[in-house]
Design a protein around this motif. Structure first.
Motif, PDB file in Angstrom:
ATOM      1  N   ALA A  16       0.844  -1.193   0.000  1.00  0.00           N
ATOM      2  CA  ALA A  16       0.000   0.000   0.000  1.00  0.00           C
ATOM      3  C   ALA A  16       0.878   1.242   0.000  1.00  0.00           C
ATOM      4  CB  ALA A  16      -0.906  -0.007   1.230  1.00  0.00           C
ATOM      5  N   LEU A  32     -14.311  -1.552   0.951  1.00  0.00           N
ATOM      6  CA  LEU A  32     -13.306  -2.602   0.882  1.00  0.00           C
ATOM      7  C   LEU A  32     -14.019  -3.944   0.736  1.00  0.00           C
ATOM      8  CD1 LEU A  32     -10.469  -3.830   1.162  1.00  0.00           C
ATOM      9  CD2 LEU A  32     -10.764  -3.733   3.654  1.00  0.00           C
ATOM     10  N   LEU A  56     -11.831  -0.842  -3.051  1.00  0.00           N
ATOM     11  CA  LEU A  56     -10.566  -1.485  -2.706  1.00  0.00           C
ATOM     12  C   LEU A  56     -10.842  -2.976  -2.576  1.00  0.00           C
ATOM     13  CD1 LEU A  56      -9.398   0.891   0.179  1.00  0.00           C
ATOM     14  CD2 LEU A  56      -8.761   1.030  -2.231  1.00  0.00           C
ATOM     15  N   ALA A  58      -9.222  -7.010  -1.340  1.00  0.00           N
ATOM     16  CA  ALA A  58      -8.216  -7.847  -0.677  1.00  0.00           C
ATOM     17  C   ALA A  58      -8.666  -9.285  -0.844  1.00  0.00           C
ATOM     18  CB  ALA A  58      -8.092  -7.485   0.797  1.00  0.00           C
ATOM     19  N   ARG A  67      -5.197  -3.167   4.338  1.00  0.00           N
ATOM     20  CA  ARG A  67      -5.962  -2.173   3.573  1.00  0.00           C
ATOM     21  C   ARG A  67      -6.836  -1.337   4.504  1.00  0.00           C
ATOM     22  NH1 ARG A  67      -3.256  -4.596   0.303  1.00  0.00           N
ATOM     23  NH2 ARG A  67      -3.835  -5.381  -1.767  1.00  0.00           N
TER      24      ARG A  67
END
Length: 339
Positions: A16, A32, A56, A58, A67
């Motif tokens: 990041a 996220l 975002l 993950a 994150r």
């Protein structure tokens, strides 16, 4: 199916960057998505991107925690079952950190057994959707929880702007979920504690106050350090708690008050020395000579001598009379003083 390019999305192996923590929220909320299945990520990304959200992603638990800590998303869509760290553990860790505890989590699960759904809520989720994912359903659920989160953020930002020290405490387990920088400094100075620990006196006061809500706003709590004190006032319940006071998150407003001006006013009003005025101040506060000596670093005998001179200057003979005369004068000059 592959994940389409996403400006705000980092591949799971990419470190990041500082810019991630400074995402512009003026035009869109940040979401996220955490899921180990690329197809699921792609479907949700397309739907959220078309609806104007910043996305975002993950693909495993550690990346999700990283994150979330760096970007502080407005909401998390979390897969319950992932290899390695599952979604329940990710949620528990997010809720254990003061930096991310306030972020609402919606679980995505293919498991519909009651035990799994209960586990999702107990680990910190505010809601869940079942797989296969229906984007319209996800968007509808998100909007409900984002609205609440946005209102809470606006409240906190307004308090910050006016310089109030505020904390949010989860009543169910006493965790300190959020605090302003000033609140952090005051709690460390007065109580010697740091988040996520809530000072025991504050937690005990909160729980007593929640039992008294039916009779109105509970009394303030004061923690004293010399002639200064830190007061706590219950402001409002926030979060998703179904109206249950004991289950909700509570916003508490803190204020540091100094009585140095009160001591100076007593000194001028009654022509006392600075030390005599301090002694009289603590008499008004109900302290005995031994306690006053401990506070001022003097012996009880020295305090007694100071007090005798105070009696002479005030023209009184008893401790009660001196305290009463001083209190009347203080109320004239400093009506906000709490004796």
């Amino acid at each position: 199916m592959t994940i389409p390019p996403m400006t705000a999305t980092l591949p799971p192996s990419t470190p990041a960057t500082p810019a991630l923590a400074a995402l512009d929220r003026s035009d869109s909320d940040v979401v996220l998505i955490v899921d180990d299945v690329p197809d699921n990520l792609a479907v949700l990304h397309d739907a959220l991107d078309e609806s104007g959200y910043t996305v975002l992603v993950a693909m495993h638990g550690e990346a999700a925690l990283q994150r979330a800590a760096q970007a502080l998303p407005d909401i998390v869509l979390l897969d319950a079952m992932m290899p390695g760290m599952d979604g329940f553990e990710v949620a528990r860790r997010l809720k254990a950190s003061p930096a991310t505890a306030h972020i609402p989590i919606i679980f995505m699960t293919g498991l519909t057994e009651t035990d799994y759904l209960v586990a999702a809520l107990e680990s910190g989720g505010v809601d869940y959707v079942t797989k296969p994912i229906k984007p319209k359903e996800v968007l509808a659920r998100m909007q409900v929880h984002l609205k609440g989160a946005r209102e809470r953020r606006q409240t906190r930002n307004a308090l910050d702007a006016f310089g109030y020290a505020t904390i949010t405490v989860r009543a169910s387990d006493g965790a300190l979920m959020w605090q302003t920088p000033l609140a952090r400094e005051l709690l460390e100075r007065y109580c010697g504690t740091q988040a996520p620990a809530t000072p025991e006196p504050v937690l005990a006061w909160l729980r007593r106050g929640l039992q008294q809500l039916a009779q109105g706003e509970p009394p303030k709590l004061s923690i004293e350090r010399g002639a200064t004190r830190l007061t706590f006032r219950l402001h409002q319940q926030i979060g998703d708690s179904d109206g249950k006071a004991e289950d909700g998150d509570w916003l508490i407003v803190m204020q540091e008050v100094s009585d140095d001006a009160v001591i100076e006013a007593m000194s001028l009003s009654f022509k006392l020395t600075a030390r005599e005025a301090e002694v009289l101040y603590w008499v008004v506060k109900g302290k005995i000579n031994r306690d006053i000596g401990d506070i001022l670093g003097a012996s009880p005998a020295t305090v007694k001598k100071h007090l005798e001179r105070v009696y002479a200057k005030l023209g009184v003979e008893t401790r009660t009379a001196a305290a009463g005369m001083a209190m009347n004068r203080i109320r004239q000059l400093h009506p906000q003083f709490e004796g």
